[in-house]
Structures are given as C-alpha cells and as structure tokens.
Design an enzyme around this catalytic site. Sequence first.
Site, mmCIF file in Angstrom:
data_model
loop_
_atom_site.group_PDB
_atom_site.id
_atom_site.type_symbol
_atom_site.label_atom_id
_atom_site.label_comp_id
_atom_site.label_asym_id
_atom_site.label_seq_id
_atom_site.Cartn_x
_atom_site.Cartn_y
_atom_site.Cartn_z
ATOM 1 N N THR A 1 0.852 -1.188 0.000
ATOM 2 C CA THR A 1 0.000 0.000 0.000
ATOM 3 C C THR A 1 0.892 1.243 0.000
ATOM 4 O OG1 THR A 1 -0.204 -0.114 2.395
ATOM 5 C CG2 THR A 1 -1.948 -1.173 1.113
ATOM 6 N N THR B 1 1.558 4.418 1.619
ATOM 7 C CA THR B 1 2.385 4.917 2.723
ATOM 8 C C THR B 1 3.276 3.814 3.278
ATOM 9 O OG1 THR B 1 0.733 6.582 3.268
ATOM 10 C CG2 THR B 1 2.336 6.056 4.986
ATOM 11 N N CYS B 2 2.737 2.621 3.360
ATOM 12 C CA CYS B 2 3.497 1.494 3.905
ATOM 13 C C CYS B 2 4.724 1.183 3.053
ATOM 14 C CB CYS B 2 2.601 0.264 4.012
ATOM 15 S SG CYS B 2 1.097 0.522 4.969
ATOM 16 N N SER B 3 4.564 1.236 1.735
ATOM 17 C CA SER B 3 5.653 0.903 0.812
ATOM 18 C C SER B 3 6.603 2.058 0.550
ATOM 19 C CB SER B 3 5.080 0.437 -0.530
ATOM 20 O OG SER B 3 4.467 -0.822 -0.390
#
Length: 160
Positions: A46, A48-50
């Site tokens: 996703t 922000t996560c990546s």
Amino acid sequence: MAIKVGDKIPAVELKTMASDGMKTVSTDELFKGKKVVLFALPGAFTPTCSAKHLPGFVQHAEKIKAKGVDTIACLSVNDAFVMDAWGKSQNTGDKVVMLADGNGDFSKAVGLTMDGTGYGMGLRASRYAMLVDNGTVKALNVEAPGAFEVSSAEAVMKLL
C-alpha cells in the site's frame, strides 16, 4: 481494549517465510529474552506502507540495532506469501522480519485494529510501533487514522 505500556504481549502464532517454506512463529519465540521493535501497518504494497513506513526501518536498521535492539519486525494482516514478496521487493534481507498476521489474531489480541472495509480491505492492523523488552511493552506509538508521524523509524529511534 488496546494493549498499553507495561502489558505483556499475548500468546499468538504468526507466520513468516523461511528458506524452506512457511514457518510458524510464536510471540513467545519472538519476544522472550529479546528487545524487539515491532511496527504494524495496514497492508503490504500500500502507498504509505511501501513508500515510507517499511523503507524507513530498512534504511535505519543498523542504527536501531546498534541501540540494543535484537529484532525489528514488520507485521501486517496479510498472508506470509504476500509479506515475503513485499519484503523481497523492499530489499529487507535480514534487517526486518516480515510477519504475517493473516487472520488478524495478533492485531485483535492487542486491540490495535482498523476497519478497512470501506476500502475493500476488511479488518487490518492499525499503524503503530512498539518497543518490547522480554515480552513487556516498554513504549507504544499508535498513529491517528490516516497519519504517519509517531510510528516511523525516526520516531522509534528517539525512544531508544
């Protein structure tokens, strides 16, 4: 009710991928006798996560471990195959242990879930970071919905 500083980590089984296939990891095995930074996020791959969350911990892994941390672990409500593929795509190597909380058992047990059904994602882990020493939560930074401030690698380094 959400876990808080001073609480013990509940007994839950998680999954990770090893060279010989999927492996079950108990929270006792993960935390007993160790200082662990565990950060959780809503989903592998996703935005922000990546782009920010996981890469920060990969980038700063040596500095974090130099402050006495034995293990840095990333947890998401995804399966072990997805977490493994995401770890490979993010070049985590042995810097960050990629943990699959596929059924959300850990996330529910610590009371840190978010409802992603409006996005077609179902139940997910909240975005947070915790410092755990020998199974006891020593610090816990939980993000407000949609935020990314207090659970970053940089924020965690200030706790150490």
